[in-house]
Design a protein around this motif. Structure first.
Motif, PDB file in Angstrom:
ATOM      1  N   THR A  14       0.747  -1.145  -0.156  1.00  0.00           N
ATOM      2  CA  THR A  14      -0.057   0.105   0.030  1.00  0.00           C
ATOM      3  C   THR A  14       1.021   1.318   0.113  1.00  0.00           C
ATOM      4  OG1 THR A  14      -1.705   1.396   1.219  1.00  0.00           O
ATOM      5  CG2 THR A  14      -0.169   0.226   2.770  1.00  0.00           C
ATOM      6  N   HIS A  15       0.228   2.371  -0.258  1.00  0.00           N
ATOM      7  CA  HIS A  15       0.819   3.706  -0.344  1.00  0.00           C
ATOM      8  C   HIS A  15       0.314   4.467   0.809  1.00  0.00           C
ATOM      9  CE1 HIS A  15       3.195   3.113  -3.661  1.00  0.00           C
ATOM     10  NE2 HIS A  15       2.402   2.795  -4.381  1.00  0.00           N
ATOM     11  N   GLU A  16      -0.548   3.980   1.639  1.00  0.00           N
ATOM     12  CA  GLU A  16      -1.563   4.439   2.834  1.00  0.00           C
ATOM     13  C   GLU A  16      -0.671   4.368   3.858  1.00  0.00           C
ATOM     14  OE1 GLU A  16      -4.271   6.052   2.320  1.00  0.00           O
ATOM     15  OE2 GLU A  16      -4.506   5.416   0.299  1.00  0.00           O
ATOM     16  N   MET A  17       0.088   5.283   4.175  1.00  0.00           N
ATOM     17  CA  MET A  17       1.173   5.618   5.300  1.00  0.00           C
ATOM     18  C   MET A  17       0.386   5.705   6.648  1.00  0.00           C
ATOM     19  SD  MET A  17       4.158   4.857   3.771  1.00  0.00           S
ATOM     20  CE  MET A  17       4.554   4.974   2.136  1.00  0.00           C
ATOM     21  N   GLY A  18      -0.703   6.339   6.650  1.00  0.00           N
ATOM     22  CA  GLY A  18      -1.332   6.468   8.100  1.00  0.00           C
ATOM     23  C   GLY A  18      -1.687   4.940   8.223  1.00  0.00           C
ATOM     24  N   PHE A  19      -2.256   4.036   7.264  1.00  0.00           N
ATOM     25  CA  PHE A  19      -2.645   2.676   7.628  1.00  0.00           C
ATOM     26  C   PHE A  19      -1.410   2.026   8.559  1.00  0.00           C
ATOM     27  CE2 PHE A  19      -2.779  -1.637   6.637  1.00  0.00           C
ATOM     28  CZ  PHE A  19      -4.038  -2.290   6.869  1.00  0.00           C
ATOM     29  N   ALA A  20      -0.211   2.107   7.786  1.00  0.00           N
ATOM     30  CA  ALA A  20       1.060   1.444   8.126  1.00  0.00           C
ATOM     31  C   ALA A  20       1.143   1.960   9.364  1.00  0.00           C
ATOM     32  CB  ALA A  20       2.177   1.978   7.055  1.00  0.00           C
ATOM     33  N   ARG A  21       1.428   3.144   9.616  1.00  0.00           N
ATOM     34  CA  ARG A  21       1.593   3.623  11.035  1.00  0.00           C
ATOM     35  C   ARG A  21       0.766   3.094  11.961  1.00  0.00           C
ATOM     36  NH1 ARG A  21       4.729   8.045  12.951  1.00  0.00           N
ATOM     37  NH2 ARG A  21       4.964   8.656  10.840  1.00  0.00           N
ATOM     38  N   GLU A  22      -0.638   3.197  11.812  1.00  0.00           N
ATOM     39  CA  GLU A  22      -1.679   2.832  12.730  1.00  0.00           C
ATOM     40  C   GLU A  22      -1.592   1.205  12.993  1.00  0.00           C
ATOM     41  OE1 GLU A  22      -6.498   3.269  13.517  1.00  0.00           O
ATOM     42  OE2 GLU A  22      -5.393   4.384  11.967  1.00  0.00           O
ATOM     43  N   VAL A  23      -1.595   0.550  12.058  1.00  0.00           N
ATOM     44  CA  VAL A  23      -2.014  -0.844  12.028  1.00  0.00           C
ATOM     45  C   VAL A  23      -0.839  -1.815  11.767  1.00  0.00           C
ATOM     46  CG1 VAL A  23      -3.527  -2.699  11.118  1.00  0.00           C
ATOM     47  CG2 VAL A  23      -4.263  -0.235  11.108  1.00  0.00           C
ATOM     48  N   GLY A  24       0.395  -1.341  11.270  1.00  0.00           N
ATOM     49  CA  GLY A  24       1.313  -2.197  10.925  1.00  0.00           C
ATOM     50  C   GLY A  24       2.228  -2.591  12.191  1.00  0.00           C
ATOM     51  N   ASP A  25       2.789  -3.916  12.244  1.00  0.00           N
ATOM     52  CA  ASP A  25       3.727  -4.359  13.064  1.00  0.00           C
ATOM     53  C   ASP A  25       5.020  -4.257  12.662  1.00  0.00           C
ATOM     54  OD1 ASP A  25       1.708  -5.137  15.329  1.00  0.00           O
ATOM     55  OD2 ASP A  25       1.226  -6.512  13.592  1.00  0.00           O
ATOM     56  N   GLN A  26       5.030  -4.474  11.243  1.00  0.00           N
ATOM     57  CA  GLN A  26       6.329  -4.181  10.911  1.00  0.00           C
ATOM     58  C   GLN A  26       6.207  -3.383   9.266  1.00  0.00           C
ATOM     59  OE1 GLN A  26       9.307  -7.104   9.408  1.00  0.00           O
ATOM     60  NE2 GLN A  26       7.621  -8.630   8.709  1.00  0.00           N
ATOM     61  N   LEU A  27       7.322  -2.391   8.923  1.00  0.00           N
ATOM     62  CA  LEU A  27       7.108  -1.892   7.822  1.00  0.00           C
ATOM     63  C   LEU A  27       8.731  -2.230   6.755  1.00  0.00           C
ATOM     64  CD1 LEU A  27       5.848   0.416   5.718  1.00  0.00           C
ATOM     65  CD2 LEU A  27       7.199   1.928   6.772  1.00  0.00           C
ATOM     66  N   ILE A  28       8.337  -2.397   5.747  1.00  0.00           N
ATOM     67  CA  ILE A  28       9.306  -2.950   4.899  1.00  0.00           C
ATOM     68  C   ILE A  28       9.345  -2.267   3.701  1.00  0.00           C
ATOM     69  CG2 ILE A  28      10.192  -4.783   3.320  1.00  0.00           C
ATOM     70  CD1 ILE A  28       9.210  -6.797   5.513  1.00  0.00           C
ATOM     71  N   PHE A  29      10.610  -1.399   3.335  1.00  0.00           N
ATOM     72  CA  PHE A  29      10.743  -0.655   2.219  1.00  0.00           C
ATOM     73  C   PHE A  29      11.533  -1.566   1.033  1.00  0.00           C
ATOM     74  CE2 PHE A  29      13.278   2.246  -0.375  1.00  0.00           C
ATOM     75  CZ  PHE A  29      12.415   3.031  -0.875  1.00  0.00           C
ATOM     76  N   MET A  30      10.821  -1.540  -0.390  1.00  0.00           N
ATOM     77  CA  MET A  30      11.520  -2.114  -1.112  1.00  0.00           C
ATOM     78  C   MET A  30      12.031  -1.281  -2.357  1.00  0.00           C
ATOM     79  SD  MET A  30       9.502  -5.846  -1.619  1.00  0.00           S
ATOM     80  CE  MET A  30      10.630  -6.510  -2.814  1.00  0.00           C
ATOM     81  N   ASP A  31      12.977  -1.385  -3.058  1.00  0.00           N
ATOM     82  CA  ASP A  31      13.447  -0.953  -4.218  1.00  0.00           C
ATOM     83  C   ASP A  31      14.234  -1.785  -5.229  1.00  0.00           C
ATOM     84  OD1 ASP A  31      13.153   1.357  -6.069  1.00  0.00           O
ATOM     85  OD2 ASP A  31      15.244   2.062  -5.202  1.00  0.00           O
ATOM     86  N   GLY A  32      14.154  -1.859  -6.424  1.00  0.00           N
ATOM     87  CA  GLY A  32      14.967  -2.367  -7.277  1.00  0.00           C
ATOM     88  C   GLY A  32      15.089  -4.030  -7.003  1.00  0.00           C
ATOM     89  N   GLY A  33      14.016  -4.410  -6.280  1.00  0.00           N
ATOM     90  CA  GLY A  33      13.927  -6.055  -5.776  1.00  0.00           C
ATOM     91  C   GLY A  33      14.726  -6.571  -4.879  1.00  0.00           C
ATOM     92  N   VAL A  34      15.085  -5.449  -4.143  1.00  0.00           N
ATOM     93  CA  VAL A  34      15.431  -5.727  -2.735  1.00  0.00           C
ATOM     94  C   VAL A  34      14.903  -4.869  -1.593  1.00  0.00           C
ATOM     95  CG1 VAL A  34      17.885  -6.343  -3.606  1.00  0.00           C
ATOM     96  CG2 VAL A  34      17.299  -4.042  -2.833  1.00  0.00           C
ATOM     97  N   ILE A  35      15.059  -5.659  -0.201  1.00  0.00           N
ATOM     98  CA  ILE A  35      14.419  -4.937   1.016  1.00  0.00           C
ATOM     99  C   ILE A  35      15.645  -3.840   1.290  1.00  0.00           C
ATOM    100  CG2 ILE A  35      14.036  -5.219   3.245  1.00  0.00           C
ATOM    101  CD1 ILE A  35      12.730  -7.820   2.495  1.00  0.00           C
ATOM    102  N   CYS A  36      15.352  -2.641   1.181  1.00  0.00           N
ATOM    103  CA  CYS A  36      16.230  -1.581   1.775  1.00  0.00           C
ATOM    104  C   CYS A  36      16.269  -1.321   3.344  1.00  0.00           C
ATOM    105  CB  CYS A  36      16.049  -0.477   0.974  1.00  0.00           C
ATOM    106  SG  CYS A  36      16.142  -0.613  -0.863  1.00  0.00           S
ATOM    107  N   GLU A  37      15.251  -1.558   3.763  1.00  0.00           N
ATOM    108  CA  GLU A  37      15.072  -1.112   5.203  1.00  0.00           C
ATOM    109  C   GLU A  37      13.908  -1.884   5.801  1.00  0.00           C
ATOM    110  OE1 GLU A  37      15.306   2.895   8.053  1.00  0.00           O
ATOM    111  OE2 GLU A  37      15.626   2.908   5.895  1.00  0.00           O
TER     112      GLU A  37
END
Length: 273
Positions: free
Chosen positions: A226-249
């Motif tokens: 998702t691109h809903e960052m409010g949902f990520a902050r409120e509901v997520g237990d972990q946030l994974i940022f991907m770019d170029g086919g790898v997990i950056c953070e």
């Protein structure tokens, strides 16, 4: 991969402490395009993992590999400790991979619900008929039982008064809620969401996110692109940022959103927040 194994997949309860999803060294190619480049990821039972990143970063492909909608080229995907799409057989002291039969793969896939950007409802069926379809024809559940369960699920997503409406008579948000009910009708142990609000008008996004929040609160394990960052902050237990086919953070949503460490994460978040 070696020859196909045509016996159905069998599963037993996962041992305590087993991740709901465990991905190791996952690679996926489309022709010469290397879409996933050695992804490692763990999802705890009952947690919500949110995947974010720019278009083309591999997020949706990762979901499709978990649900066996794409075959993987290297690595392992396990759900509840069970290898997805393949079976490991020890032969002459070495481990050989056998592709599961279509029947066995379908049995695995039935445990994983997926909701897509587009609702993909059958246009000639009512909301209730859409929800009943798979339980009747895939799980062979009696029609009366499927109907009762379908009504319960549509009421759960706030559409108890829309049972006999066709998709063309429903808003985009309502259609997506039917799609969620349809996925839940198969009693999945894991729910995957691939940008479920991206095709909706802004004023309809909230009603779908609320259903997802309620689902998370019920203890359902969820992986959400998702691109809903409010949902990520409120509901997520972990946030994974991907770019170029790898997990950056990856990390707690508040930590990644408020104090990103990778430069690529910082650049991305500065453009979307």
């Amino acid at each position: 991969m070696s020859a196909r194994n045509d016996s159905p997949a069998t599963s037993s309860p996962a041992a305590p402490g087993t991740p709901k999803v465990e991905i190791t060294g996952l690679h996926k190619f489309f022709g010469e395009l290397h879409v996933l480049r050695g992804v490692d990821m763990t999802v705890a039972p009952g947690s919500v993992t949110v995947l974010v990143g720019p278009s083309g970063s591999g997020k949706s492909t990762l979901l499709r590999c978990i649900n066996e909608l794409e075959t993987i080229d290297a690595g392992r995907v396990r759900v509840d400790g069970e290898l997805i799409g393949m079976r490991e057989v020890v032969k002459d002291g070495r481990t050989v991979l056998h592709a599961l039969s279509d029947r066995a793969a379908a049995a695995q896939r039935a445990k994983i619900g997926m909701v897509f950007q587009r609702f993909n409802l059958f246009p000639h069926m009512t909301a209730l008929a859409n929800v009943m379809e798979a339980p009747i024809h895939v799980r062979k559940i009696p029609k009366a039982q499927a109907r009762k369960r379908g009504i319960e699920l549509l009421e759960r997503v706030g559409l108890g008064d829309r049972l006999d409406h066709y998709p063309s008579q429903l808003s985009g948000g309502q259609q997506q809620r039917v799609a969620i009910a349809r996925a839940l009708a198969m009693d999945p142990e894991l729910m995957l969401f691939d940008e479920p609000t991206s095709a909706l008008d802004p004023e309809l996004v909230g009603e779908v996110l609320q259903v997802m929040k309620d689902l998370a609160a019920s203890g359902m394990t969820m992986v959400v692109v998702t691109h809903e960052m409010g949902f990520a902050r409120e509901v997520g237990d972990q946030l994974i940022f991907m770019d170029g086919g790898v997990i950056c953070e990856s990390g707690l949503p508040t930590e990644v959103l408020d104090n990103p460490q990778a430069e690529r994460t910082k650049t991305f978040l500065s453009s979307v927040l």
